[in-house]
Design a protein around this motif. Structure first.
Motif, PDB file in Angstrom:
ATOM      1  N   PHE A 127       0.865  -1.107   0.061  1.00 15.99           N
ATOM      2  CA  PHE A 127       0.006   0.081  -0.175  1.00 15.99           C
ATOM      3  C   PHE A 127       0.792   1.294   0.036  1.00 15.99           C
ATOM      4  N   GLU A 128       1.893   1.282   0.715  1.00 16.01           N
ATOM      5  CA  GLU A 128       2.919   2.404   0.821  1.00 16.01           C
ATOM      6  C   GLU A 128       3.408   2.684  -0.522  1.00 16.01           C
ATOM      7  N   GLU A 129       4.067   1.677  -1.245  1.00 18.61           N
ATOM      8  CA  GLU A 129       4.411   1.768  -2.494  1.00 18.61           C
ATOM      9  C   GLU A 129       3.516   2.375  -3.698  1.00 18.61           C
ATOM     10  N   SER A 130       2.423   1.841  -3.678  1.00 19.44           N
ATOM     11  CA  SER A 130       1.401   2.236  -4.400  1.00 19.44           C
ATOM     12  C   SER A 130       1.074   3.709  -4.287  1.00 19.44           C
ATOM     13  N   GLU A 131       0.872   4.122  -2.905  1.00 19.07           N
ATOM     14  CA  GLU A 131       0.764   5.595  -2.711  1.00 19.07           C
ATOM     15  C   GLU A 131       1.936   6.512  -3.119  1.00 19.07           C
ATOM     16  N   ARG A 132       2.991   5.968  -2.750  1.00 18.11           N
ATOM     17  CA  ARG A 132       4.280   6.618  -3.475  1.00 18.11           C
ATOM     18  C   ARG A 132       4.261   6.893  -4.973  1.00 18.11           C
ATOM     19  N   ARG A 133       3.845   5.887  -5.768  1.00 17.10           N
ATOM     20  CA  ARG A 133       3.942   6.004  -7.070  1.00 17.10           C
ATOM     21  C   ARG A 133       2.824   6.845  -7.728  1.00 17.10           C
ATOM     22  N   ILE A 134       1.831   6.822  -6.820  1.00 19.92           N
ATOM     23  CA  ILE A 134       0.557   7.801  -7.441  1.00 19.92           C
ATOM     24  C   ILE A 134       0.962   9.211  -7.040  1.00 19.92           C
ATOM     25  N   LYS A 135       1.617   9.354  -5.882  1.00 17.05           N
ATOM     26  CA  LYS A 135       2.160  10.960  -5.542  1.00 17.05           C
ATOM     27  C   LYS A 135       3.276  11.275  -6.397  1.00 17.05           C
TER      28      LYS A 135
END
Length: 233
Positions: A127-135
């Protein structure tokens, strides 16, 4: 056309009718030969029914001329059609007998054997990696948008500055203004020397340019291919 009506009459009536018909025929002959009998009319009077009546004349349409069919031409046409079908069947049969090599159907066997080794599974993102890529994607989009806006503003500023400079030049001299509007022919053959992407390799000998077409052609295939395989070694 005359039709006979079966009516029961006596002999006196028949004789009277026959007398009337004879008189009418005589009057017709006299009318055709004499010029003074133009006002004569044909009429009959009888106390009984007329035994003979005349029906109106019915004319039929003339028959159409039948088109003559040449049996020899029909036979030749049928033979040509049959020969054409036989040629097409032979062509299909000859193509069906040509078999393609196995390597073109199944591919290289070494690739098939090492397919599992070269297969990479798609990693599961947290979840953290997905949020980082979206940001990161949003920040990149905002940066490119601001960069595009700055470039457009710079172009508009340059255009306004050029127009203002041309107006001031026209106030000073009309001839200089017209010369500034002319196309500079010296700018067309423009050459620039600068650093390249890769520096030259010391001692590198360029190939002589000879090419050898190594495309494999099998029986039944066309001799020309749109993208031939070329070996430049």
């Amino acid at each position: 056309m005359l039709k006979n009506e079966a009516v029961a009459v006596g002999p006196e009536v028949l004789l009277l009718q026959l007398w009337h018909f004879l008189c009418a025929d005589v009057m017709l002959v006299l009318r055709g030969t004499s010029t003074g009998c133009q006002s004569c009319r044909r009429f009959t009077t009888s106390g009984g029914p007329l035994a003979f009546q005349a029906t109106p004349r019915l004319s039929a349409e003339p028959p159409k001329k039948k088109k003559r069919i040449d049996s020899q031409a029909v036979l030749l046409k049928e033979i040509k059609r049959r020969n054409k079908l036989e040629k097409s069947i032979k062509k299909l049969e000859s193509r069906a007998r040509i078999l393609k090599p196995v390597e073109e159907i199944h591919g290289e066997r070494s690739f098939v054997r090492t397919m599992k080794e070269r297969h990479r599974e798609k990693p599961v993102l947290t979840f953290e990696e997905s949020e980082r890529r979206i940001k990161l994607f949003r920040e990149w989009a905002q940066y490119k948008n601001s960069q595009h806006t700055e470039q457009i503003n710079a172009i508009l500023t340059a255009i306004k500055s050029r127009e203002r400079a041309m107006d001031e030049l026209r106030k000073i001299s009309e001839q200089l203004y017209l010369d500034a509007l002319k196309i500079d022919s010296k700018l067309i053959p423009y050459t620039v020397r600068g650093p390249v992407q890769t520096p030259p390799i010391a001692g590198y000998e360029a190939p002589d340019g000879e090419v050898t077409n190594t495309t494999r052609l099998f029986e039944g295939e066309e001799t020309h291919r749109p993208f031939p395989v070329i070996d430049t070694k």
